[in-house]
Design an enzyme around this catalytic site. Structure first.
Site, PDB file in Angstrom:
ATOM      1  N   ASP A 139       0.734  -1.157  -0.093  1.00  0.00           N
ATOM      2  CA  ASP A 139       0.057  -0.087  -0.009  1.00  0.00           C
ATOM      3  C   ASP A 139       0.892   1.119   0.109  1.00  0.00           C
ATOM      4  O   ASP A 139       1.811   1.247   0.739  1.00  0.00           O
ATOM      5  CB  ASP A 139      -0.859  -0.114   1.058  1.00  0.00           C
ATOM      6  CG  ASP A 139      -1.857   1.204   1.518  1.00  0.00           C
ATOM      7  OD1 ASP A 139      -2.449   1.507   0.206  1.00  0.00           O
ATOM      8  OD2 ASP A 139      -1.840   1.873   2.251  1.00  0.00           O
ATOM      9  N   ASP A 192      -2.489  -0.109   6.181  1.00  0.00           N
ATOM     10  CA  ASP A 192      -2.739   0.517   7.244  1.00  0.00           C
ATOM     11  C   ASP A 192      -4.111   0.781   7.410  1.00  0.00           C
ATOM     12  O   ASP A 192      -4.515   1.145   8.500  1.00  0.00           O
ATOM     13  CB  ASP A 192      -1.789   1.549   7.473  1.00  0.00           C
ATOM     14  CG  ASP A 192      -2.086   2.678   6.618  1.00  0.00           C
ATOM     15  OD1 ASP A 192      -2.757   2.222   5.531  1.00  0.00           O
ATOM     16  OD2 ASP A 192      -1.639   3.696   6.589  1.00  0.00           O
ATOM     17  N   ASP A 210      -7.899  -1.504   3.352  1.00  0.00           N
ATOM     18  CA  ASP A 210      -6.792  -2.773   3.034  1.00  0.00           C
ATOM     19  C   ASP A 210      -7.377  -4.009   3.617  1.00  0.00           C
ATOM     20  O   ASP A 210      -6.509  -5.167   3.581  1.00  0.00           O
ATOM     21  CB  ASP A 210      -5.479  -2.509   3.477  1.00  0.00           C
ATOM     22  CG  ASP A 210      -4.765  -1.190   2.879  1.00  0.00           C
ATOM     23  OD1 ASP A 210      -4.975  -1.024   1.454  1.00  0.00           O
ATOM     24  OD2 ASP A 210      -4.319  -0.319   3.532  1.00  0.00           O
TER      25      ASP A 210
END
Length: 772
Positions: free
Chosen positions: A295, A531, A535
């Site tokens: 990410d 985070d 996600d």
């Protein structure tokens, strides 16, 4: 118009209809269920059954193997209860109370008592407790933990507010449209709370070994017990003890404990590197990963932006550009990473030289600019070039800056138009180049994974050009191969793109999960870092999931690894620790499998031989401690950074075959010597114990090569332990006193066995090399 909200009767009706904002997430296992699952296993049942048989005949000293069983069970229970507590704390919506308007009166109620069609009063700092729609007012929403968008989103009448996001600024009244399981956050939370079993080749191999052994164990045990009971002068006690010894040797209980213990040590070591391991076997999985999905925000970048450069266009004044940016930074009511970066850069200097605002237009995601009429007589606007100056502005920035994010500054002598429209006759003055702040250690970490042959893919909810540029600067290979996930309308298109592209922008939470699944279908072992709530689904789907502690509770609690200092640079240490643990377990596991194969071989032989089985359980424990248990634990804790190669089962079986065949040959030669020299059963058993232990030493020597100080000390200690046990506690172990004939036999057969073992081991290594 003043909103009255629901009446008490309307609230009561909705509660009766079940339209209440209750938590409907999937519940995790109870502690009782966890204890039961780890206690009532095939492995434990087999061992407990054998222990009960020994208790019935009063042979308590032969029950030492139960200590291994108890330790292994305890480690499993403790780890899963710890994981359960982590998952139970999962709560995307963390607000406890909400302000609602009912019967024209504003009141505070627990978020669990919100009903559908309630009117919520939301302001700065409030977390949205249920999906709702703005009825009055406006403000900026932080949806980064829900959608992955890093910028604040302007919300006004008619806009949707997603549960789990935060009100950053402004004030509004919003009507609840979803409650309970219908909420966006609840849908993610319910899937996240379903505990996913970690895929582990070691765990799968051990389970298969236990399952196959159990199929052999029961019929073989019954036949062997009958054989031992019917031989001349046999007693029930001897038959039970000999049969249990044979069956205990077949069960690799020490290998289960070794694996759990070594991984538990890895957990302790990683905690010193600020890494929280929530599931033991994920350490192995990460060591085997060949695709790592990252990410952007919080992993590659610091979730902060910084002004990299200020460009003044020809015919514009540098002093005016700086003073205009400084003035807009002071008077702006906006909040967010972009304006904060501008404030940090321009207000670091003297803030006295600013123009005061006469009229202000706040930033909105629709117009993508903000501005102010200042007291110097000019109106200044800053924002996206294409929105302020059309194609001309876009071309200027693209030609000079490529795909980097830039904020254009323009001025006009006129004020804002109707409904806060842009002023007329805007003149471009300059721009600032703003970029996400890349973590200082991210490039080095990325370089490490590239050197290890791990593919890196960046998956983000941000714009694809921004993500691609950041990926390039961080050192992601082929980061120019990027795609906007909004173009991937079908699952087929998404699966094709998963292998083809390295960077994905504007990815939805559901698409993130599908990308992970698509890569797994291609045979990849996939790890995912993240985070945010957006996600969570992908983290849960990945073979190994890694969360940043600075992110959402949802991401942390559903992940197998948590970087407690949110430092991506800890990842190489996790991989190195995994390799150390798995390579050493793989090497040491062959010691345990030797005993299993050897016990099965001689168990089958003694079903057809009219002779007593050569071992008692305590003798097997004695051999196991010095040739298997102690060496395996010492060797398993050594440094080892080699890449994991080959199949786990095939790697350990090839090493074990040579030892098992040599041990079986030693037993047959012992009984042959007993027949020739008319040795007693105790003497024959003693020869079998010594020769079996000697072959264990041969295997230890082979897998310890090349020797270092620790391995040499270990070998000396093992040999001294075996010799000392035979000489000093032989009576307790059920061994006979050695005669000179027995000494000569052990020496001669030992040398023959050493040569046979060396030859067989060489052959099996060649077979393994061809297979890998």
């Amino acid at each position: 118009m003043k909103i009255q909200g629901l009446s008490q009767e309307e609230v009561r009706q909705r509660k009766q209809q079940g339209l209440v904002n209750i938590d409907t997430g999937v519940k995790t296992k109870t502690i009782g269920q966890i204890v039961l699952e780890h206690t009532v296993t095939l492995f434990n049942l087999l061992n407990v059954g054998l222990a009960l048989a020994l208790i019935l005949v009063g042979s308590f000293k032969n029950m030492l193997f139960m200590g291994v069983v108890i330790c292994n069970t305890a480690i499993g229970i403790i780890q899963e209860i710890r994981s359960k507590h982590m998952v139970d704390q999962l709560a995307i919506v963390v607000s406890n109370r909400a302000r609602v308007i009912r019967g024209g009166v504003e009141q505070e109620i627990p978020v669990e008592e919100i009903v559908k069609d309630d009117y919520l009063h939301l302001g700065r700092g409030n977390q949205i407790p249920a999906d709702c729609r703005v009825e009055q007012g406006h403000g900026y929403l932080n949806e980064s933990l829900v959608t992955g968008e890093s910028d604040l989103i302007y919300k006004q009448e008619g806009d949707l507010l997603l549960s789990g996001s935060f009100f950053n600024s402004g004030d509004c009244i919003a009507r609840v449209i979803h409650v309970g399981a219908e909420n966006y956050a609840a849908q993610i939370s319910s899937e996240a709370k379903m505990v996913k079993e970690v895929h582990s080749e070691i765990m799968s191999t051990l389970k298969k070994i236990i399952r196959y052994i159990s199929i052999i164990l029961l019929p073989l045990g019954a036949l062997l017990f009958y054989n031992q009971l019917t031989i001349p002068e046999a007693t029930l006690h001897d038959a039970v003890v000999n049969t249990v010894a044979a069956l205990i040797g077949m069960i690799p209980e020490g290998l289960m404990l070794l694996t759990s213990s070594v991984l538990a040590v890895s957990v302790i070591r990683l905690s010193k590197s600020k890494v929280l391991v929530q599931q033991l076997y994920c350490i192995e999985t990460l060591a085997r990963v060949d695709v790592l999905c990252l990410d952007k925000t919080g992993t590659i970048t610091c979730d902060r932006m910084q002004v990299e450069e200020v460009q003044v266009l020809p015919d514009a004044s540098e002093q005016e550009v700086y003073q205009a940016f400084r003035s807009l930074a002071v008077c702006s009511r906006d909040e967010g990473a972009t304006i904060e970066a501008i404030r940090a850069y321009f207000l670091a200097e003297d803030t006295a030289a600013i123009w005061k605002a006469v009229d202000i237009v706040d930033f909105s995601s629709e117009r993508k600019w903000s501005g102010a009429l200042l007291d110097n007589g000019y109106t200044y606007v800053m924002g996206a070039a294409e929105m302020i100056a059309g194609q001309q502005g876009e071309d200027i920035l693209r030609n000079q800056m490529g795909t980097r994010r830039a904020i254009l500054l323009a001025r006009s002598r006129s004020g804002f138009g109707p409904e806060e429209a842009l002023p007329e006759e805007l003149e471009m003055l300059g721009f600032v180049l703003i970029q996400d702040e890349i973590r200082e250690d991210a490039p080095e970490t990325i370089r490490y994974f590239c050197e290890q042959g791990v593919q890196l893919k960046v998956i983000s909810g941000d714009g694809v050009e921004t993500v691609s540029q950041i990926a390039m600067e961080a050192g992601i290979p082929q980061a120019d191969q990027a795609i906007d996930a909004r173009r991937l309308q079908s699952d087929e298109a998404l699966e094709e793109a998963a292998e083809r592209y390295q960077v994905f922008g504007r990815v939805t939470p559901m698409q993130k999960r599908k990308l992970i699944t698509a890569l797994q279908k291609k045979g990849h072992t996939v790890a995912m870092t993240g985070d945010g709530v957006n996600d969570v689904l992908a983290l849960r789907e990945a073979d190994c999931s890694v969360a940043m502690a600075s992110g959402s509770d949802a991401a942390r609690n559903v992940s197998q690894l948590v970087l407690t200092n949110s430092n991506f640079a800890a990842m190489p240490r996790v991989v190195a620790e995994g390799r150390r643990a798995i390579n050493n377990i793989q090497r040491s596991a062959s010691l345990f499998l030797v005993k299993t194969l050897f016990s099965i071989c001689i168990g089958i032989l003694f079903v057809f031989m009219d002779m007593r089985y050569p071992f008692q359980p305590i003798q097997m424990s004695f051999i196991g401690v010095f040739t298997i248990g102690l060496p395996s634990f010492v060797l398993a804790l050594e440094p080892n950074k080699d890449r994991i190669k080959g199949n786990f089962f095939f790697s350990i079986i090839t090493r074990a075959v040579a030892g098992a065949v040599t041990m079986t040959l030693g037993i047959l030669l012992s009984y042959a010597a007993g027949a020739v020299f008319h040795l007693s059963y105790e003497q024959t058993s003693t020869l079998a114990v010594i020769l079996t232990a000697a072959t264990g030493v041969f295997l230890l020597i082979r897998i310890s090569l090349p020797f270092n100080a620790l391995r040499l000390a270990l070998l000396i200690f093992v040999i001294c332990g075996i010799v000392g046990g035979v000489w000093f506690v032989g009576d307790f172990l059920g061994l006979a006193e050695l005669t000179w004939q027995m000494d000569l036999f052990v020496l001669g057969v030992g040398l023959i066995n050493a040569a046979i073992f060396a030859g067989l081991y060489w052959i099996m290594e060649k077979i393994k090399e061809r297979k890998t």
